[in-house]
Design a protein around this motif. Structure first.
Motif, PDB file in Angstrom:
ATOM      1  N   ALA A  25      55.024  57.788  94.819  1.00  0.00           N
ATOM      2  CA  ALA A  25      54.655  58.802  93.817  1.00  0.00           C
ATOM      3  C   ALA A  25      53.817  59.932  94.401  1.00  0.00           C
ATOM      4  O   ALA A  25      53.680  60.972  93.772  1.00  0.00           O
ATOM      5  N   VAL A  26      53.272  59.755  95.579  1.00  0.00           N
ATOM      6  CA  VAL A  26      52.440  60.785  96.198  1.00  0.00           C
ATOM      7  C   VAL A  26      53.275  61.678  97.121  1.00  0.00           C
ATOM      8  O   VAL A  26      53.162  62.904  97.102  1.00  0.00           O
ATOM      9  N   GLY A  27      54.127  61.067  97.908  1.00  0.00           N
ATOM     10  CA  GLY A  27      54.878  61.780  98.931  1.00  0.00           C
ATOM     11  C   GLY A  27      55.815  62.866  98.434  1.00  0.00           C
ATOM     12  O   GLY A  27      56.146  63.796  99.177  1.00  0.00           O
ATOM     13  N   VAL A  28      56.223  62.784  97.186  1.00  0.00           N
ATOM     14  CA  VAL A  28      57.167  63.784  96.675  1.00  0.00           C
ATOM     15  C   VAL A  28      56.541  65.178  96.584  1.00  0.00           C
ATOM     16  O   VAL A  28      57.257  66.165  96.507  1.00  0.00           O
ATOM     17  N   TYR A  29      55.229  65.243  96.623  1.00  0.00           N
ATOM     18  CA  TYR A  29      54.554  66.532  96.469  1.00  0.00           C
ATOM     19  C   TYR A  29      54.250  67.216  97.800  1.00  0.00           C
ATOM     20  O   TYR A  29      53.656  68.286  97.829  1.00  0.00           O
ATOM     21  N   ARG A  30      54.685  66.657  98.901  1.00  0.00           N
ATOM     22  CA  ARG A  30      54.346  67.192 100.213  1.00  0.00           C
ATOM     23  C   ARG A  30      54.867  68.605 100.454  1.00  0.00           C
ATOM     24  O   ARG A  30      54.331  69.327 101.272  1.00  0.00           O
ATOM     25  N   VAL A  31      55.907  69.010  99.729  1.00  0.00           N
ATOM     26  CA  VAL A  31      56.491  70.334  99.964  1.00  0.00           C
ATOM     27  C   VAL A  31      55.747  71.453  99.233  1.00  0.00           C
ATOM     28  O   VAL A  31      56.048  72.626  99.419  1.00  0.00           O
ATOM     29  N   LEU A  32      54.778  71.115  98.415  1.00  0.00           N
ATOM     30  CA  LEU A  32      54.016  72.114  97.672  1.00  0.00           C
ATOM     31  C   LEU A  32      52.775  72.527  98.469  1.00  0.00           C
ATOM     32  O   LEU A  32      52.063  71.682  99.001  1.00  0.00           O
TER      33      LEU A  32
END
Length: 175
Positions: A25-32
């Motif tokens: 659930a945390v890793g999906v935001y790495r592109v922001l």
């Protein structure tokens, strides 16, 4: 999780019932990029969900099956994942709480308009028959009827949740 994009690529992002499918659930935001905005609508359980309640567990499992979800995270877990990813959570709100109309109304066969015909018993029967026929004729891929039935299971489970709320049983609500 394997987006072919470098970290910190985007100025803003949104997720509509998407990150619930991610194993991390945390890793999906790495592109922001840090300090930017993210808006999301997510499948999660609220504090009204009782993991010790067999009926709650059953309905949750049906929703997970029908929507292809792993274990649905709690609202607190979703919020914590955003914080762990470095976000400042400005607003976290269950929009169903303040909605002037019940969130499940479009799924309720007794409250439908002609545009919601597919949720009626006749509409569901005709849809199932059509999918079955198309699959038999090889005009729809094998397994289409199984997917149709998974989705129907989810609709039924969501209506169970909505009907619990309708009966004024706030301790029995899962959404």
């Amino acid at each position: 999780m394997n987006m072919p994009l470098p970290d910190c690529s985007f100025d803003a992002a949104y997720a509509l019932e998407a990150t619930c499918h991610a194993p991390d659930a945390v890793g999906v935001y790495r592109v922001l990029k840090p300090g930017q905005l993210c808006a999301m609508d997510e499948w999660c359980t609220t504090d009204k969900y009782d993991p010790g309640n067999a009926r709650h567990q059953s309905i949750k499992a049906e929703i997970e099956l029908g929507n292809g979800l792993p274990d649905i995270r709690t609202t607190r877990q979703c919020i914590q994942a955003l914080k762990d990813a470095g976000f400042e959570v400005v607003l976290a709100k269950d929009l169903a709480e303040d909605s002037p109309l019940p969130w499940y109304l479009p799924l309720n066969p007794s409250q439908l308009s002609l545009t919601d015909f597919q949720f009626t018993r006749v509409g569901r029967f005709l849809g199932q028959t059509l999918v079955k026929t198309l699959e038999f004729l090889h005009l729809a891929p094998e397994g289409s009827l199984r997917i149709f039935n998974f989705l129907s299971t989810s609709v039924d489970a969501l209506l169970k949740v909505g009907n619990m709320k309708n009966r004024s049983e706030p301790s029995q609500v899962l959404y």
